[in-house]
Structures are given as structure tokens and as C-alpha cells.
Design a protein around this motif. Structure first.
Motif, PDB file in Angstrom:
ATOM      1  N   ASN A  43      44.205  26.163  17.185  1.00  0.00           N
ATOM      2  CA  ASN A  43      43.667  26.736  15.955  1.00  0.00           C
ATOM      3  C   ASN A  43      44.354  28.039  15.573  1.00  0.00           C
ATOM      4  N   GLY A  44      45.272  28.511  16.405  1.00  0.00           N
ATOM      5  CA  GLY A  44      45.924  29.785  16.146  1.00  0.00           C
ATOM      6  C   GLY A  44      45.112  30.963  16.622  1.00  0.00           C
ATOM      7  N   VAL A  45      43.986  30.709  17.302  1.00  0.00           N
ATOM      8  CA  VAL A  45      43.141  31.779  17.824  1.00  0.00           C
ATOM      9  C   VAL A  45      43.762  32.316  19.111  1.00  0.00           C
ATOM     10  N   LEU A  46      43.843  33.642  19.220  1.00  0.00           N
ATOM     11  CA  LEU A  46      44.331  34.257  20.447  1.00  0.00           C
ATOM     12  C   LEU A  46      43.196  34.352  21.452  1.00  0.00           C
ATOM     13  N   ARG A  47      43.411  33.792  22.619  1.00  0.00           N
ATOM     14  CA  ARG A  47      42.463  33.903  23.716  1.00  0.00           C
ATOM     15  C   ARG A  47      43.185  34.528  24.897  1.00  0.00           C
ATOM     16  N   GLY A  48      42.449  34.990  25.899  1.00  0.00           N
ATOM     17  CA  GLY A  48      43.117  35.599  27.034  1.00  0.00           C
ATOM     18  C   GLY A  48      42.201  36.484  27.835  1.00  0.00           C
ATOM     19  N   LYS A  49      42.775  37.523  28.451  1.00  0.00           N
ATOM     20  CA  LYS A  49      41.994  38.426  29.291  1.00  0.00           C
ATOM     21  C   LYS A  49      42.722  39.762  29.433  1.00  0.00           C
ATOM     22  N   TRP A  50      41.963  40.783  29.819  1.00  0.00           N
ATOM     23  CA  TRP A  50      42.528  42.071  30.193  1.00  0.00           C
ATOM     24  C   TRP A  50      42.700  42.094  31.709  1.00  0.00           C
ATOM     25  N   ALA A  51      43.712  42.788  32.185  1.00  0.00           N
ATOM     26  CA  ALA A  51      43.966  42.856  33.624  1.00  0.00           C
ATOM     27  C   ALA A  51      44.681  44.164  33.949  1.00  0.00           C
ATOM     28  N   PRO A  52      44.700  44.559  35.220  1.00  0.00           N
ATOM     29  CA  PRO A  52      45.456  45.758  35.612  1.00  0.00           C
ATOM     30  C   PRO A  52      46.952  45.548  35.396  1.00  0.00           C
ATOM     31  N   ALA A  53      47.649  46.630  35.163  1.00  0.00           N
ATOM     32  CA  ALA A  53      49.090  46.557  34.900  1.00  0.00           C
ATOM     33  C   ALA A  53      49.850  45.938  36.069  1.00  0.00           C
ATOM     34  N   ALA A  54      49.308  46.048  37.271  1.00  0.00           N
ATOM     35  CA  ALA A  54      49.986  45.506  38.449  1.00  0.00           C
ATOM     36  C   ALA A  54      50.147  43.994  38.390  1.00  0.00           C
ATOM     37  N   THR A  55      49.391  43.314  37.508  1.00  0.00           N
ATOM     38  CA  THR A  55      49.473  41.853  37.429  1.00  0.00           C
ATOM     39  C   THR A  55      50.572  41.368  36.478  1.00  0.00           C
ATOM     40  N   ILE A  56      51.254  42.285  35.802  1.00  0.00           N
ATOM     41  CA  ILE A  56      52.286  41.856  34.843  1.00  0.00           C
ATOM     42  C   ILE A  56      53.365  41.034  35.538  1.00  0.00           C
ATOM     43  N   ALA A  57      53.845  41.523  36.692  1.00  0.00           N
ATOM     44  CA  ALA A  57      54.911  40.814  37.390  1.00  0.00           C
ATOM     45  C   ALA A  57      54.475  39.403  37.779  1.00  0.00           C
ATOM     46  N   LYS A  58      53.216  39.240  38.163  1.00  0.00           N
ATOM     47  CA  LYS A  58      52.707  37.916  38.532  1.00  0.00           C
ATOM     48  C   LYS A  58      52.767  36.947  37.355  1.00  0.00           C
ATOM     49  N   ALA A  59      52.489  37.458  36.155  1.00  0.00           N
ATOM     50  CA  ALA A  59      52.515  36.598  34.971  1.00  0.00           C
ATOM     51  C   ALA A  59      53.911  36.026  34.743  1.00  0.00           C
ATOM     52  N   PHE A  60      54.943  36.801  35.036  1.00  0.00           N
ATOM     53  CA  PHE A  60      56.308  36.322  34.857  1.00  0.00           C
ATOM     54  C   PHE A  60      56.752  35.420  36.008  1.00  0.00           C
ATOM     55  N   ALA A  61      56.334  35.756  37.215  1.00  0.00           N
ATOM     56  CA  ALA A  61      56.829  35.030  38.385  1.00  0.00           C
ATOM     57  C   ALA A  61      56.070  33.735  38.633  1.00  0.00           C
ATOM     58  N   ASP A  62      54.747  33.804  38.693  1.00  0.00           N
ATOM     59  CA  ASP A  62      53.938  32.655  39.084  1.00  0.00           C
ATOM     60  C   ASP A  62      53.037  32.143  37.970  1.00  0.00           C
ATOM     61  N   GLY A  63      52.593  33.039  37.109  1.00  0.00           N
ATOM     62  CA  GLY A  63      51.658  32.666  36.061  1.00  0.00           C
ATOM     63  C   GLY A  63      50.240  33.113  36.367  1.00  0.00           C
ATOM     64  N   ILE A  64      49.447  33.228  35.316  1.00  0.00           N
ATOM     65  CA  ILE A  64      48.050  33.644  35.412  1.00  0.00           C
ATOM     66  C   ILE A  64      47.168  32.411  35.211  1.00  0.00           C
ATOM     67  N   ASN A  65      46.198  32.229  36.082  1.00  0.00           N
ATOM     68  CA  ASN A  65      45.324  31.061  35.985  1.00  0.00           C
ATOM     69  C   ASN A  65      44.457  31.102  34.728  1.00  0.00           C
ATOM     70  N   PHE A  66      44.504  30.012  33.970  1.00  0.00           N
ATOM     71  CA  PHE A  66      43.590  29.761  32.858  1.00  0.00           C
ATOM     72  C   PHE A  66      43.270  28.274  32.864  1.00  0.00           C
ATOM     73  N   PRO A  67      42.082  27.886  32.414  1.00  0.00           N
ATOM     74  CA  PRO A  67      41.755  26.456  32.358  1.00  0.00           C
ATOM     75  C   PRO A  67      42.476  25.761  31.206  1.00  0.00           C
ATOM     76  N   PHE A  68      42.900  24.527  31.451  1.00  0.00           N
ATOM     77  CA  PHE A  68      43.476  23.718  30.379  1.00  0.00           C
ATOM     78  C   PHE A  68      42.492  23.566  29.224  1.00  0.00           C
TER      79      PHE A  68
END
Length: 464
Positions: A43-68
Motif C-alpha cells: 500500500n506504500g505505507v512505511l512500517r518498521g521499528k526504532w532501534a539502538p544505533a548499534a543495530t545498524i551494522a546487523k541490518a546490512f550484514a544479516d538483516g532485521i527480523n520482521f514477519p512476512f
């Protein structure tokens, strides 16, 4: 429908850790405390979450868990069970990986914050076929395989509303100029309107620059309180759609900081113009030259691309006009197209060839509402153009005068009609896949049924 299958990787395999994107960002912004992870669903709606800055590298390397199942929500965020993405399949998690190049500061945040776009993958790293950004990546890859690089720019219209002013009769917040005393002004292209909100637009400029958004022009539009912000052309269609997603968020957040509310609702007021998303597209050849400007083949290629758009337009309307309200915008005489038509320098048609120099020759697709998903709009436009180019289609004669009065094919007039054409279309199947076509149809049918169950104030007024 059964769950959507996982498909081939969709172009985000670049390991941004190796490129040093995270390290460079944190070196430039060492004060960063938090990150906003942003996912764009159908629908073009932005969904997501806030997290500590330390998790940025994880988002690039492994990914952040979200449900399909995030991709199986209607526009209100409610589960649509028919998608098969919810509890019936265990509500499984996927891994949302960061989009390289999308790590940006959030200049309006209360504390030092970054933001990054994410796209959905399986635990094996393969792309989730129900992610709209992946859908666009696949279409762009097809275009490049055919020898074309799309160059795209988005124009977005919106209203500024004043929550502090007395609301309209239906409870809708009033546009900023309707909150003033006296007659409602309609001052199209007025410099004074921009000056009245100079601090708002100054922040749009400044925050856009901080986020690397290629903001181009700003203009007071056709109705009181309506404005348009345009983005510059980019020879990267996916990045151009990213820009549009981020611009919409920026406009809404800046409005909030100024005590206003921005809405990209396609038709918030029946008596004045609606808001659209216009997409400008040219095609570059392997040498970086504008195909449409070529003195030998440019006109023919442009005609073929337009013919493809016209042939696929009715089936794709659900992606351009993705909401119940969006069909209210398609009114004769409103400059929102109602037909599968084209013309030169004509704003009553669905596909316009703007007046320009030969080098800037392009087409403008004018059908989408401002609330449409930029990834799916761009995917449908590019796939339609490619359809015409590959089949070497010939367009009908251009509309010279008023397209609302010409005998040309009409666009679907309702959401129900658009859904039917969409889910029966072989073109849509080839563009999105059977599973994603079905998922979108389920979402839109659930939304249409929700509106059909609603009794309007006008209906009650008729009998009370």
C-alpha cells in the motif's frame, strides 16, 4: 492463496559492510543514538521499528527480523487472512536487509537518529516476491537486459491542512487557506503562497539536502493549500522510487514540526483538484544517450513505449489508483486522466509528451494518485513501456484537444472493476508473478469490501 514463494535475489546482494557505508556514516555522524528501520509494503505505507544505533551494522550484514505478514496488511494495518501470510502459516519471520545507499540522518528527530530502508528476504538471502521494491528491481533488470536504462523523476502533490482551524463540515481538517476568513482563494502558481509558508519549504530544502534527496522545484498547485514538490531525474529507477518514498515521509514530518498536517490523499475535497503522483521517464541506451532523442529511431521508440502503456493501462490501473478514494479523483475536466490516451503537451491525457528540448524528450505518466506506491507505479509504467518496445506496437493518433470528450478507452471507474481487470491480466502476471498479483488483489478486495459495508453520512441524512 497460500504463501508467496521466495524467488531469486533481487539486486540488493551488495554487502554494504564491505563498502564501508556504515563506518562512513557513523564517522560523519558519531552522535547517532538510534536508527529507524523502514519497510515499504504494497500500500506504500512505511512500517518498521526504532532501534539502538548499534543495530545498524546487523541490518546490512544479516538483516532485521520482521514477519512476512507485514505484507499482508490492508491500508489500515489490519490482517487480510486470504493472503496466507498470517497465523495460518505460522506468521513466520523473514529478514529485512538494509538497502545500500539508503542510510541517512533524520534531521527532524528529537535525538540524533539515522534511518535506513529495508527489503524482505528469506533466511537464505533470497528476495521475498511480495516486496514491492523487489518487484521494481526485477522490471528494471528486464529493461537493462533489453538494452535500456530508465531515467525517472517523480512529482508529488499534497495538501497542507491546519488541525487547529475549525474542521470542514465532514470533520476533515481544513486546508491552510480555508482556515482564513473571507472567500477561499485559488491562486495557482502564486509565489505569495510559497512565501506564506517559506519556513515550511525552507525546512523541506534543508532536510532534503541533509538526506541527499534530489529536490527540484516547488509550486503552489491548483487548489487552496495544495502544493507540489518535484524530484530531479535519476538514471536509476529504483533510487528514484526510493526518493519518492522518503520525500513523502519528509513532507509529513516537516508539516508536523510546523503544527500542520500534510495529506497525500488523492481526493480530500470534492470541489477542488485531487493530488497525483506524476512519473517522468526517458530511456538511455548502452552509451547513456536518450533513446527518445535519437533522430533516426527516437520517435518510433517513443511511440512504441506509449502504445505499450496504453495497452496495459486498464489492467495496471489498480497499481496507479490503489484506493477507494483514488477513484474519486478521476473526474472529467479535473486534469486527472479518465482515459487510456496520450498526446503532446496535453494535460488531459493519461500519457503526456511534455514540451521540451530534444535532449530532454520523455513521457509523463499522469494517472497515479499521490497515495500510490512509487515502486509499483514505476514497475507498471516501465513494464508497460517494455511491452510496447519488445512487441513494436503502434500507438493510436495522439489526442489534440480535450481527452475527456474523445472516443478513447476509459479507465476502470471503480475499485471493483480495477481489481477484476488486474487479477485476470496476463501482463500483470508476467510483471509481478501469480502469487504477488493474488496478494495485491486480496488486499484491495478486502479494502473495497470494507468501504462497501460503510454507511455514509449522506445516506443517513437522506432518511433522517
Amino acid at each position: 492463496m497460500g504463501r508467496i514463494e521466495i524467488g531469486p535475489a533481487a539486486g540488493d546482494a551488495l554487502d554494504a559492510i564491505e563498502t564501508g557505508e556504515v563506518e562512513r556514516f557513523l564517522e560523519a555522524h558519531p552522535e547517532t543514538e538510534a536508527v529507524e528501520f523502514l519497510v515499504t509494503e504494497s500500500n506504500g505505507v512505511l512500517r518498521g521499528k526504532w532501534a539502538p544505533a548499534a543495530t545498524i551494522a546487523k541490518a546490512f550484514a544479516d538483516g532485521i527480523n520482521f514477519p512476512f505478514s507485514m505484507y499482508g496488511l490492508d491500508v489500515w494495518g489490519r490482517e487480510v487472512m486470504e493472503t496466507g501470510l498470517h497465523v495460518t502459516t505460522g506468521d513466520r519471520d523473514g529478514y529485512c536487509r538494509a538497502v545500500p545507499g539508503s542510510l541517512r540522518p533524520v534531521p527532524w528527530a528529537a535525538r540524533p537518529t539515522a534511518q535506513v530502508l529495508l527489503t524482505m528476504h528469506a533466511d537464505t538471502g533470497e528476495a521475498f516476491l511480495g516486496d514491492p521494491r523487489h518487484a521494481l528491481v526485477r522490471v528494471v533488470e528486464r529493461m537493462k537486459a533489453a538494452g535500456y536504462t530508465p531515467c525517472c523523476a517523480v512529482e508529488l502533490e499534497f495538501y497542507l491542512l491546519d488541525p487547529k482551524a475549525p474542521p470542514m463540515a465532514d470533520g476533515m481538517p481544513a486546508p491552510v487557506y480555508r482556515a482564513t476568513a473571507g472567500p477561499t482563494p485559488q491562486n495557482m502558481y502564486a509565489m505569495s503562497d510559497l512565501s506564506d509558508f517559506s519556513s515550511f519549504f525552507s525546512d523541506i530544502w534543508a532536510y532534503g539536502k541533509a538526506q541527499g534527496l534530489p529536490i527540484d522545484t516547488m509550486v503552489s498547485e491548483a487548489a487552496p493549500g495544495q502544493f507540489e514538490v518535484n524530484l530531479k531525474h535519476r538514471a536509476d529507477a529504483v533510487a528514484a522510487a526510493d526518493d519518492a518514498v522518503m520525500l513523502k515521509r519528509l513532507v509529513c514530518e516537516v508539516a508536523r514540526r510546523h503544527g500542520l498536517k500534510a495529506t497525500f490523499m488523492p481526493k480530500p475535497f470534492m470541489d477542488v483538484a485531487g493530488s497525483g503522483l506524476h512519473l517522468h521517464v526517458s530511456l538511455l541506451d548502452r552509451f547513456g544517450h536518450n533513446v527518445f532523442a535519437d533522430p533516426m529511431i527516437g520517435e518510433r521508440r517513443l511511440g512504441q513505449a506509449i502504445a505499450g502503456l496504453l495497452e496495459t493501462m486498464q489492467a495496471s490501473t489498480l497499481l496507479f489508483v490503489s484506493s477507494w478514494n483514488g477513484f474519486r479523483r478521476l473526474q472529467p475536466g479535473s486534469y486527472a486522466p479518465t482515459t487510456a490516451s496520450w498526446g503532446h503537451n496535453n494535460r488531459s491525457v493519461g500519457v503526456r509528451v511534455p514540451a521540451s528540448s530534444d535532449a530532454a524528450r520523455r513521457l509523463e505518466h499522469r494517472i497515479a494518485g499521490a497515495d500510490a506506491n512509487p515502486y509499483l507505479v514505476t514497475a507498471a509504467v516501465l513494464a508497460g513501456m517494455l511491452e510496447g518496445l519488445e512487441r513494436e506496437l503502434t500507438p493510436p493518433p495522439p489526442v489534440v484537444r480535450n481527452a475527456y470528450e474523445e472516443p478513447v478507452p476509459a479507465l476502470p471507474a471503480s475499485m471493483a472493476e480495477a481489481i477484476t481487470l488486474f487479477e485476470r491480466s496476463d501482463f500483470v502476471r508476467r510483471m509481478l508473478g501469480v502469487e504477488y498479483r493474488s496478494l495485491i488483489a486480496h488486499l484491495k478486495r478486502a479494502e473495497a469490501e470494507a468501504f462497501a459495508r460503510e454507511i455514509t453520512p449522506l445516506e443517513r441524512l437522506t432518511y433522517l
